[in-house]
Write a protein that holds these residues in place. Structure first.
Motif, PDB file in Angstrom:
ATOM      1  N   VAL A 106       0.839  -1.199   0.000  1.00 35.30           N
ATOM      2  CA  VAL A 106       0.000   0.000   0.000  1.00 35.30           C
ATOM      3  C   VAL A 106       0.875   1.250   0.000  1.00 35.30           C
ATOM      4  CG1 VAL A 106      -1.773   1.296   1.252  1.00 35.30           C
ATOM      5  CG2 VAL A 106      -1.881  -1.203   1.168  1.00 35.30           C
ATOM      6  N   GLN A 107       1.935   1.246   0.796  1.00 37.51           N
ATOM      7  CA  GLN A 107       2.881   2.369   0.807  1.00 37.51           C
ATOM      8  C   GLN A 107       3.423   2.646  -0.593  1.00 37.51           C
ATOM      9  OE1 GLN A 107       6.063   2.389   3.707  1.00 37.51           O
ATOM     10  NE2 GLN A 107       4.863   1.192   5.149  1.00 37.51           N
ATOM     11  N   ASP A 108       3.788   1.573  -1.290  1.00 36.37           N
ATOM     12  CA  ASP A 108       4.383   1.720  -2.620  1.00 36.37           C
ATOM     13  C   ASP A 108       3.405   2.292  -3.633  1.00 36.37           C
ATOM     14  OD1 ASP A 108       6.720   0.676  -1.612  1.00 36.37           O
ATOM     15  OD2 ASP A 108       6.358  -1.360  -2.356  1.00 36.37           O
ATOM     16  N   ASN A 109       2.111   2.215  -3.324  1.00 38.28           N
ATOM     17  CA  ASN A 109       1.092   2.685  -4.258  1.00 38.28           C
ATOM     18  C   ASN A 109       0.413   3.963  -3.780  1.00 38.28           C
ATOM     19  OD1 ASN A 109      -0.384   2.312  -6.701  1.00 38.28           O
ATOM     20  ND2 ASN A 109      -2.127   1.487  -5.555  1.00 38.28           N
ATOM     21  N   LEU A 110       1.063   4.664  -2.822  1.00 34.14           N
ATOM     22  CA  LEU A 110       0.465   5.874  -2.240  1.00 34.14           C
ATOM     23  C   LEU A 110       1.457   7.024  -2.237  1.00 34.14           C
ATOM     24  CD1 LEU A 110      -1.892   7.243  -0.701  1.00 34.14           C
ATOM     25  CD2 LEU A 110      -0.873   6.369   1.417  1.00 34.14           C
ATOM     26  N   GLN A 111       0.978   8.198  -2.647  1.00 35.69           N
ATOM     27  CA  GLN A 111       1.785   9.417  -2.625  1.00 35.69           C
ATOM     28  C   GLN A 111       1.150  10.418  -1.662  1.00 35.69           C
ATOM     29  OE1 GLN A 111       3.279  10.050  -7.066  1.00 35.69           O
ATOM     30  NE2 GLN A 111       1.071   9.777  -7.023  1.00 35.69           N
ATOM     31  N   LEU A 112       1.969  11.054  -0.847  1.00 33.24           N
ATOM     32  CA  LEU A 112       1.505  12.074   0.088  1.00 33.24           C
ATOM     33  C   LEU A 112       1.938  13.434  -0.448  1.00 33.24           C
ATOM     34  CD1 LEU A 112       2.550  10.302   3.422  1.00 33.24           C
ATOM     35  CD2 LEU A 112       0.339  10.202   2.246  1.00 33.24           C
ATOM     36  N   VAL A 113       0.959  14.276  -0.753  1.00 36.40           N
ATOM     37  CA  VAL A 113       1.235  15.535  -1.437  1.00 36.40           C
ATOM     38  C   VAL A 113       0.813  16.716  -0.567  1.00 36.40           C
ATOM     39  CG1 VAL A 113       0.877  16.869  -3.547  1.00 36.40           C
ATOM     40  CG2 VAL A 113       0.788  14.359  -3.618  1.00 36.40           C
ATOM     41  N   PHE A 114       1.754  17.626  -0.336  1.00 35.80           N
ATOM     42  CA  PHE A 114       1.489  18.841   0.437  1.00 35.80           C
ATOM     43  C   PHE A 114       1.400  20.013  -0.537  1.00 35.80           C
ATOM     44  CE2 PHE A 114       2.913  22.603   2.846  1.00 35.80           C
ATOM     45  CZ  PHE A 114       2.102  22.532   3.966  1.00 35.80           C
ATOM     46  N   LEU A 207      -7.571   1.596  -1.014  1.00 32.68           N
ATOM     47  CA  LEU A 207      -6.477   1.776  -1.958  1.00 32.68           C
ATOM     48  C   LEU A 207      -6.151   0.516  -2.750  1.00 32.68           C
ATOM     49  CD1 LEU A 207      -4.020   3.940   0.198  1.00 32.68           C
ATOM     50  CD2 LEU A 207      -5.919   4.659  -1.246  1.00 32.68           C
ATOM     51  N   SER A 208      -6.728  -0.617  -2.329  1.00 33.06           N
ATOM     52  CA  SER A 208      -6.504  -1.873  -3.032  1.00 33.06           C
ATOM     53  C   SER A 208      -7.681  -2.272  -3.894  1.00 33.06           C
ATOM     54  CB  SER A 208      -6.218  -2.999  -2.022  1.00 33.06           C
ATOM     55  OG  SER A 208      -5.087  -2.688  -1.228  1.00 33.06           O
TER      56      SER A 208
END
Length: 211
Positions: A106-114, A207-208
């Motif tokens: 899940v981490q590998d498929n998630l981006q955190l954008v500020f 997310l999956s």
């Protein structure tokens, strides 16, 4: 029971049914989890995905950043600013913790954008330094104020531009997150304040889910 009372009962039942179907449609489309549990975790899914305004932004290297660059992964967008005294540092710390505890796939498929809503003070260099403090791989972007406002309004996270002539000004803004799918379209929101434990239980399923 009088005719008026019967009418009230029928109308109440109809309203309850419509409300129930609406919530179910919003939260339970595409089999992304139990609607009650999702809502309890603060996750609100849109009944239909929404196109995001394609505005021109800049990254922490000062290079142009097109929102199409987010495609291919899920993204969580948070609108804030580096001089924020409370909501922003708290939310970023929570996002760092949340991301670190998510399953690796899940981490590998998630981006955190500020997304900075204070372009006057949040230069590319300052934004890079600030986000680097968290060591969470945040993507930092900013741009001209009109572009940022267009983007924020387009994803229903409006903010109130500050009076930048005042010393140590603050910017009123929401703590909600925007959920963006791998297709680059808005899929929903995560409401503030964040509850990481409940999000850890529910977010991986969202997310999956199949596109």
């Amino acid at each position: 029971m009088t005719r008026v009372q019967k009418t009230v009962v029928v109308l109440t039942a109809v309203v309850a049914l419509v409300l129930g179907l609406t919530i179910n449609k919003v939260l339970n489309g595409k089999g992304q989890g139990d609607p009650v549990a999702l809502l309890d975790a603060g996750i609100v899914l849109l009944p239909q995905s929404r196109e995001i305004p394609r505005v021109q932004l800049f990254d922490t290297e000062g290079k142009p950043f097109a929102l199409e660059q987010l495609e291919g992964k899920w993204s969580l967008l948070f609108f804030g600013y580096t001089f924020c005294p409370d909501i922003c540092p708290t939310t970023l710390a929570q996002l760092r913790e949340l991301n670190s505890k998510l399953p690796k796939e899940v981490q590998d498929n998630l981006q955190l954008v500020f997304v900075s809503i204070d372009p006057q003070r949040d230069t590319a260099e300052h934004l890079k330094q600030y986000l680097g403090f968290y060591k969470a791989g945040f993507i930092g972007v900013t741009g001209e104020l009109p572009a940022i406002q267009t983007l924020a309004n387009g994803v229903s996270i409006p903010f109130i531009p500050a009076d930048t002539s005042q010393e140590n000004y603050t910017v009123d803004h929401s703590g909600n997150l925007v959920l963006v799918g791998p297709d680059g379209r808005q899929r929903g929101f995560i409401r503030a304040p964040l509850n990481n434990q409940k999000l850890l239980d529910q977010l991986p399923g969202v997310l999956s889910a199949e596109e």
